[in-house]
Design a protein around this motif. Structure first.
Motif, PDB file in Angstrom:
ATOM      1  N   MET A   1       7.812  -5.444  16.997  1.00  9.72           N
ATOM      2  CA  MET A   1       7.720  -6.243  15.792  1.00  9.72           C
ATOM      3  C   MET A   1       8.872  -7.240  15.799  1.00  9.72           C
ATOM      4  O   MET A   1       9.990  -6.893  16.121  1.00  9.72           O
ATOM      5  CB  MET A   1       7.788  -5.347  14.564  1.00  9.72           C
ATOM      6  N   GLY A   2       8.576  -8.436  15.410  1.00 13.34           N
ATOM      7  CA  GLY A   2       9.569  -9.482  15.423  1.00 13.34           C
ATOM      8  C   GLY A   2      10.430  -9.495  14.169  1.00 13.34           C
ATOM      9  O   GLY A   2      10.310  -8.645  13.283  1.00 13.34           O
ATOM     10  N   LEU A   3      11.288 -10.473  14.115  1.00 12.47           N
ATOM     11  CA  LEU A   3      12.213 -10.618  12.993  1.00 12.47           C
ATOM     12  C   LEU A   3      11.474 -10.845  11.680  1.00 12.47           C
ATOM     13  O   LEU A   3      11.808 -10.224  10.664  1.00 12.47           O
ATOM     14  CB  LEU A   3      13.176 -11.771  13.266  1.00 12.47           C
ATOM     15  N   ILE A   4      10.472 -11.691  11.700  1.00 11.64           N
ATOM     16  CA  ILE A   4       9.709 -11.978  10.480  1.00 11.64           C
ATOM     17  C   ILE A   4       9.019 -10.713   9.975  1.00 11.64           C
ATOM     18  O   ILE A   4       9.034 -10.412   8.775  1.00 11.64           O
ATOM     19  CB  ILE A   4       8.669 -13.093  10.729  1.00 11.64           C
ATOM     20  N   GLY A   5       8.431  -9.940  10.877  1.00 11.77           N
ATOM     21  CA  GLY A   5       7.778  -8.694  10.490  1.00 11.77           C
ATOM     22  C   GLY A   5       8.766  -7.695   9.896  1.00 11.77           C
ATOM     23  O   GLY A   5       8.462  -7.014   8.915  1.00 11.77           O
ATOM     24  N   SER A   6       9.953  -7.628  10.486  1.00 10.04           N
ATOM     25  CA  SER A   6      10.986  -6.716   9.973  1.00 10.04           C
ATOM     26  C   SER A   6      11.450  -7.135   8.581  1.00 10.04           C
ATOM     27  O   SER A   6      11.688  -6.290   7.717  1.00 10.04           O
ATOM     28  CB  SER A   6      12.180  -6.675  10.920  1.00 10.04           C
ATOM     29  N   ILE A   7      11.560  -8.424   8.357  1.00 13.24           N
ATOM     30  CA  ILE A   7      11.963  -8.921   7.035  1.00 13.24           C
ATOM     31  C   ILE A   7      10.883  -8.582   6.001  1.00 13.24           C
ATOM     32  O   ILE A   7      11.198  -8.125   4.903  1.00 13.24           O
ATOM     33  CB  ILE A   7      12.230 -10.446   7.091  1.00 13.24           C
ATOM     34  N   ILE A   8       9.632  -8.779   6.376  1.00 12.39           N
ATOM     35  CA  ILE A   8       8.538  -8.460   5.450  1.00 12.39           C
ATOM     36  C   ILE A   8       8.517  -6.967   5.135  1.00 12.39           C
ATOM     37  O   ILE A   8       8.378  -6.570   3.972  1.00 12.39           O
ATOM     38  CB  ILE A   8       7.189  -8.936   6.024  1.00 12.39           C
ATOM     39  N   ILE A   9       8.692  -6.127   6.157  1.00  9.47           N
ATOM     40  CA  ILE A   9       8.746  -4.669   5.942  1.00  9.47           C
ATOM     41  C   ILE A   9       9.918  -4.328   5.021  1.00  9.47           C
ATOM     42  O   ILE A   9       9.784  -3.504   4.113  1.00  9.47           O
ATOM     43  CB  ILE A   9       8.903  -3.923   7.284  1.00  9.47           C
ATOM     44  N   GLY A  10      11.072  -4.926   5.240  1.00  4.28           N
ATOM     45  CA  GLY A  10      12.244  -4.660   4.403  1.00  4.28           C
ATOM     46  C   GLY A  10      12.027  -5.044   2.953  1.00  4.28           C
ATOM     47  O   GLY A  10      12.379  -4.292   2.037  1.00  4.28           O
ATOM     48  N   ILE A  11      11.437  -6.218   2.726  1.00  2.00           N
ATOM     49  CA  ILE A  11      11.169  -6.662   1.357  1.00  2.00           C
ATOM     50  C   ILE A  11      10.183  -5.721   0.675  1.00  2.00           C
ATOM     51  O   ILE A  11      10.394  -5.307  -0.476  1.00  2.00           O
ATOM     52  CB  ILE A  11      10.643  -8.120   1.356  1.00  2.00           C
ATOM     53  N   LEU A  12       9.115  -5.368   1.380  1.00  2.00           N
ATOM     54  CA  LEU A  12       8.126  -4.451   0.800  1.00  2.00           C
ATOM     55  C   LEU A  12       8.735  -3.088   0.504  1.00  2.00           C
ATOM     56  O   LEU A  12       8.499  -2.503  -0.558  1.00  2.00           O
ATOM     57  CB  LEU A  12       6.934  -4.290   1.743  1.00  2.00           C
ATOM     58  N   ALA A  13       9.527  -2.570   1.428  1.00  5.61           N
ATOM     59  CA  ALA A  13      10.141  -1.246   1.237  1.00  5.61           C
ATOM     60  C   ALA A  13      11.090  -1.257   0.047  1.00  5.61           C
ATOM     61  O   ALA A  13      11.078  -0.339  -0.776  1.00  5.61           O
ATOM     62  CB  ALA A  13      10.875  -0.820   2.501  1.00  5.61           C
ATOM     63  N   GLY A  14      11.904  -2.295  -0.083  1.00  6.80           N
ATOM     64  CA  GLY A  14      12.811  -2.388  -1.220  1.00  6.80           C
ATOM     65  C   GLY A  14      12.079  -2.511  -2.542  1.00  6.80           C
ATOM     66  O   GLY A  14      12.437  -1.881  -3.531  1.00  6.80           O
ATOM     67  N   PHE A  15      11.016  -3.312  -2.552  1.00  5.93           N
ATOM     68  CA  PHE A  15      10.221  -3.489  -3.764  1.00  5.93           C
ATOM     69  C   PHE A  15       9.559  -2.175  -4.180  1.00  5.93           C
ATOM     70  O   PHE A  15       9.627  -1.772  -5.345  1.00  5.93           O
ATOM     71  CB  PHE A  15       9.148  -4.564  -3.529  1.00  5.93           C
ATOM     72  N   ILE A  16       8.945  -1.488  -3.219  1.00  7.35           N
ATOM     73  CA  ILE A  16       8.258  -0.226  -3.522  1.00  7.35           C
ATOM     74  C   ILE A  16       9.255   0.834  -3.965  1.00  7.35           C
ATOM     75  O   ILE A  16       8.994   1.592  -4.905  1.00  7.35           O
ATOM     76  CB  ILE A  16       7.420   0.235  -2.314  1.00  7.35           C
ATOM     77  N   ALA A  17      10.417   0.896  -3.314  1.00  8.89           N
ATOM     78  CA  ALA A  17      11.445   1.873  -3.702  1.00  8.89           C
ATOM     79  C   ALA A  17      11.937   1.607  -5.120  1.00  8.89           C
ATOM     80  O   ALA A  17      12.152   2.550  -5.895  1.00  8.89           O
ATOM     81  CB  ALA A  17      12.613   1.838  -2.721  1.00  8.89           C
ATOM     82  N   ASN A  18      12.109   0.335  -5.484  1.00 13.71           N
ATOM     83  CA  ASN A  18      12.504   0.001  -6.864  1.00 13.71           C
ATOM     84  C   ASN A  18      11.468   0.488  -7.856  1.00 13.71           C
ATOM     85  O   ASN A  18      11.802   0.987  -8.931  1.00 13.71           O
ATOM     86  CB  ASN A  18      12.701  -1.507  -7.026  1.00 13.71           C
ATOM     87  N   LYS A  19      10.191   0.338  -7.530  1.00 10.74           N
ATOM     88  CA  LYS A  19       9.120   0.788  -8.427  1.00 10.74           C
ATOM     89  C   LYS A  19       9.065   2.311  -8.504  1.00 10.74           C
ATOM     90  O   LYS A  19       8.855   2.870  -9.585  1.00 10.74           O
ATOM     91  CB  LYS A  19       7.758   0.243  -7.967  1.00 10.74           C
ATOM     92  N   ILE A  20       9.255   2.991  -7.385  1.00  6.50           N
ATOM     93  CA  ILE A  20       9.239   4.454  -7.375  1.00  6.50           C
ATOM     94  C   ILE A  20      10.380   5.005  -8.224  1.00  6.50           C
ATOM     95  O   ILE A  20      10.198   5.961  -8.979  1.00  6.50           O
ATOM     96  CB  ILE A  20       9.328   4.997  -5.935  1.00  6.50           C
ATOM     97  N   MET A  21      11.536   4.386  -8.119  1.00  4.12           N
ATOM     98  CA  MET A  21      12.706   4.862  -8.863  1.00  4.12           C
ATOM     99  C   MET A  21      12.744   4.290 -10.282  1.00  4.12           C
ATOM    100  O   MET A  21      13.708   4.491 -11.005  1.00  4.12           O
ATOM    101  CB  MET A  21      13.997   4.503  -8.120  1.00  4.12           C
ATOM    102  N   ASP A  22      11.696   3.563 -10.669  1.00  8.41           N
ATOM    103  CA  ASP A  22      11.550   3.009 -12.016  1.00  8.41           C
ATOM    104  C   ASP A  22      12.699   2.088 -12.395  1.00  8.41           C
ATOM    105  O   ASP A  22      13.250   2.167 -13.476  1.00  8.41           O
ATOM    106  CB  ASP A  22      11.388   4.131 -13.042  1.00  8.41           C
ATOM    107  N   ARG A  23      13.058   1.228 -11.463  1.00 13.84           N
ATOM    108  CA  ARG A  23      14.086   0.223 -11.715  1.00 13.84           C
ATOM    109  C   ARG A  23      13.407  -1.127 -11.836  1.00 13.84           C
ATOM    110  O   ARG A  23      12.366  -1.363 -11.257  1.00 13.84           O
ATOM    111  CB  ARG A  23      15.085   0.184 -10.563  1.00 13.84           C
ATOM    112  N   SER A  24      14.025  -2.003 -12.580  1.00 14.72           N
ATOM    113  CA  SER A  24      13.467  -3.348 -12.681  1.00 14.72           C
ATOM    114  C   SER A  24      13.701  -4.069 -11.355  1.00 14.72           C
ATOM    115  O   SER A  24      14.621  -3.756 -10.614  1.00 14.72           O
ATOM    116  CB  SER A  24      14.135  -4.116 -13.811  1.00 14.72           C
ATOM    117  N   SER A  25      12.855  -5.016 -11.069  1.00 20.58           N
ATOM    118  CA  SER A  25      12.994  -5.775  -9.832  1.00 20.58           C
ATOM    119  C   SER A  25      14.302  -6.552  -9.858  1.00 20.58           C
ATOM    120  O   SER A  25      14.639  -7.202 -10.835  1.00 20.58           O
ATOM    121  CB  SER A  25      11.822  -6.734  -9.674  1.00 20.58           C
TER     122      SER A  25
END
Length: 79
Positions: A1-25
């Motif tokens: 996976m390239g740099l762009i794919g890793s950035i997209i995975i990181g953004i998605l993971a952070g967003f989903i983790a914020n939602k799971i932990m019930d934090r605002s974006s």
């Protein structure tokens, strides 16, 4: 996976983790940082537990688990 794919995975993971932990974006940059740190933390934890997920979905899952753990530890330290 390239740099762009890793950035997209990181953004998605952070967003989903914020939602799971019930934090605002906290914004796309914070989600990226959280996802990257979560990827390292999740990879470390899964190595300790001898768990191996493959592929893009596995990387996303590992980063989400790690990011949730990082958010939980941060919340415990704030108390």
């Amino acid at each position: 996976m390239g740099l762009i794919g890793s950035i997209i995975i990181g953004i998605l993971a952070g967003f989903i983790a914020n939602k799971i932990m019930d934090r605002s974006s906290s914004g796309i940059l914070w989600n990226l940082v959280l996802g990257i740190i979560g990827g390292f933390a999740g990879g470390f934890l899964f190595d300790l537990l001898n768990i191996n997920w493959g592929g893009t979905i596995g990387q996303l899952g590992t980063a989400i688990v790690g990011a949730v753990v990082v958010l939980w530890v941060a919340a415990q330290l704030k108390k």
